[in-house]
Design a protein around this motif. Sequence first.
Motif, PDB file in Angstrom:
ATOM      1  N   UNK A 279       0.830  -1.204   0.000  1.00 34.01           N
ATOM      2  CA  UNK A 279       0.000   0.000   0.000  1.00 34.01           C
ATOM      3  C   UNK A 279       0.865   1.256   0.000  1.00 34.01           C
ATOM      4  N   UNK A 280       1.962   1.224   0.753  1.00 29.01           N
ATOM      5  CA  UNK A 280       2.883   2.361   0.770  1.00 29.01           C
ATOM      6  C   UNK A 280       3.534   2.550  -0.597  1.00 29.01           C
ATOM      7  N   UNK A 281       3.938   1.445  -1.205  1.00 30.14           N
ATOM      8  CA  UNK A 281       4.574   1.510  -2.530  1.00 30.14           C
ATOM      9  C   UNK A 281       3.594   2.063  -3.566  1.00 30.14           C
ATOM     10  N   UNK A 282       2.345   1.648  -3.477  1.00 36.69           N
ATOM     11  CA  UNK A 282       1.327   2.175  -4.402  1.00 36.69           C
ATOM     12  C   UNK A 282       1.167   3.683  -4.235  1.00 36.69           C
ATOM     13  N   UNK A 283       1.294   4.153  -3.007  1.00 34.71           N
ATOM     14  CA  UNK A 283       1.127   5.590  -2.757  1.00 34.71           C
ATOM     15  C   UNK A 283       2.333   6.393  -3.244  1.00 34.71           C
ATOM     16  N   UNK A 284       3.555   5.894  -2.983  1.00 33.87           N
ATOM     17  CA  UNK A 284       4.748   6.663  -3.366  1.00 33.87           C
ATOM     18  C   UNK A 284       5.108   6.463  -4.834  1.00 33.87           C
ATOM     19  N   UNK A 285       4.627   5.366  -5.448  1.00 34.16           N
ATOM     20  CA  UNK A 285       4.749   5.125  -6.893  1.00 34.16           C
ATOM     21  C   UNK A 285       6.198   5.167  -7.380  1.00 34.16           C
ATOM     22  N   UNK A 286       6.937   4.150  -6.950  1.00 38.89           N
ATOM     23  CA  UNK A 286       8.309   3.949  -7.402  1.00 38.89           C
ATOM     24  C   UNK A 286       8.418   2.547  -8.020  1.00 38.89           C
ATOM     25  N   UNK A 287       9.271   2.366  -9.039  1.00 36.44           N
ATOM     26  CA  UNK A 287       9.461   1.040  -9.644  1.00 36.44           C
ATOM     27  C   UNK A 287       9.929   0.044  -8.586  1.00 36.44           C
ATOM     28  N   UNK A 288       9.255  -1.107  -8.518  1.00 37.19           N
ATOM     29  CA  UNK A 288       9.458  -2.011  -7.377  1.00 37.19           C
ATOM     30  C   UNK A 288       9.584  -3.469  -7.792  1.00 37.19           C
ATOM     31  N   UNK A 289      10.527  -4.149  -7.129  1.00 36.91           N
ATOM     32  CA  UNK A 289      10.650  -5.603  -7.213  1.00 36.91           C
ATOM     33  C   UNK A 289      10.188  -6.182  -5.886  1.00 36.91           C
ATOM     34  N   UNK A 290       9.275  -7.139  -5.938  1.00 38.40           N
ATOM     35  CA  UNK A 290       8.746  -7.770  -4.727  1.00 38.40           C
ATOM     36  C   UNK A 290       9.262  -9.203  -4.632  1.00 38.40           C
ATOM     37  N   UNK A 291       9.731  -9.562  -3.438  1.00 39.93           N
ATOM     38  CA  UNK A 291      10.113 -10.944  -3.138  1.00 39.93           C
ATOM     39  C   UNK A 291       9.190 -11.419  -2.021  1.00 39.93           C
ATOM     40  N   UNK A 292       8.058 -12.056  -2.355  1.00 36.32           N
ATOM     41  CA  UNK A 292       7.118 -12.475  -1.311  1.00 36.32           C
ATOM     42  C   UNK A 292       7.754 -13.453  -0.327  1.00 36.32           C
ATOM     43  N   UNK A 293       7.480 -13.248   0.945  1.00 36.48           N
ATOM     44  CA  UNK A 293       8.003 -14.157   1.957  1.00 36.48           C
ATOM     45  C   UNK A 293       7.253 -15.483   1.912  1.00 36.48           C
ATOM     46  N   UNK A 294       7.980 -16.609   1.927  1.00 34.87           N
ATOM     47  CA  UNK A 294       7.313 -17.909   1.996  1.00 34.87           C
ATOM     48  C   UNK A 294       6.988 -18.311   3.430  1.00 34.87           C
TER      49      UNK A 294
END
Length: 370
Positions: A279-294
Amino acid sequence: MCKEIFKCVIAGGGTGGHIFPSLAIANELKNDKQTKWSILFVGAKGKMEMNIIPKHGYKIQGLWISGFQRKDLLKNITLPLKCIWSLLSAFSIIGRFQPDLIIGTGGYASAPTLIIGVLRKIPIMLQEQNAYPGWVNRYLGKYAQRICVAYPNMKKFFPQEKIALTGNPLRKDISIITDSQEAKRNFRLNPKKNVALIIGGSQGAETLNHATFNGLKSLEKNEIQVIWQTGKRNYENWKTKLTREQQKEVYITPFLENISEAYAAADLIVSRGGAIALSEIAKVQKPTLIVPSPNVAANHQKRNVQALEKANAVRSIPDNLATQKLIQTLINLSKDKKQQQNLIQNLKPFAHQHAKKEILGEIFKIVRKK
């Protein structure tokens, strides 16, 4: 004009993903001009909320409670006693405080408090951050007056008539108000070079830590500096491994208190897939790589990321491939301006700009109806 006066208990914690939404809600209540609120937090003894909440000026009571340990079953021996004790403690806390409303933001500390609220016929509201709810909220959803969610299509978990799609409430300081170059200087970094913000959640993420450390030379060659949140557990270990030269290119910290400034400094972000982080990333709008925690219940981080990835709003890398692929993927993204712009553009629909005000509206529907 005489203000309306209400009392509210906010229960939850264990991780920043539960704590910061609860603080955002509390601050919204406190700042409302038409009402006056007495707010009490309930968390788990020994967990991070017991330190963070008082720093923001709120009182908190701790319960002797912990979650079920799947990896080490012997640690669950005292769990039945903890559950009974925490229910008794919650009964005492609520009896003394006499709240008009109990809000649960998730985590095992919220369960005893919400259960006692139901038994004492006190209205409860849930705030669910994830696309796949935790067991506490799934179980108690049928007893809640309202359930504020961040993702659509939640009727498979909760009664449709109780759901309000509000988005996740974020900390007040989650906004890009600082000039990017100034923010980089504040982190002792070169304002003319790119910065990758690498955050593994409030607890840290060893997969990201290993990948980051092993990739520092490659990042330096490509003129990418790093703001690196390691988590508290192994911070000293990673810090001592950095050479003097690397320390010029890396700002390393166990936890980012000034997260807004870190977002301002970042040209790229690497993150776990926690709901609040997304949600924070959506608000600040920066190119992002996500590594979901298993290492989360029901693989909910992967579920959180799926909607954004489907819309080409973020890129993701499986945890088991992060050590090999993360840094090179990050470098490639830093060179691909067109892909960066596409990701930024596609993030915009996921930014819920008025989540806190909408949640406040749902709260008033409950307490004024009581």
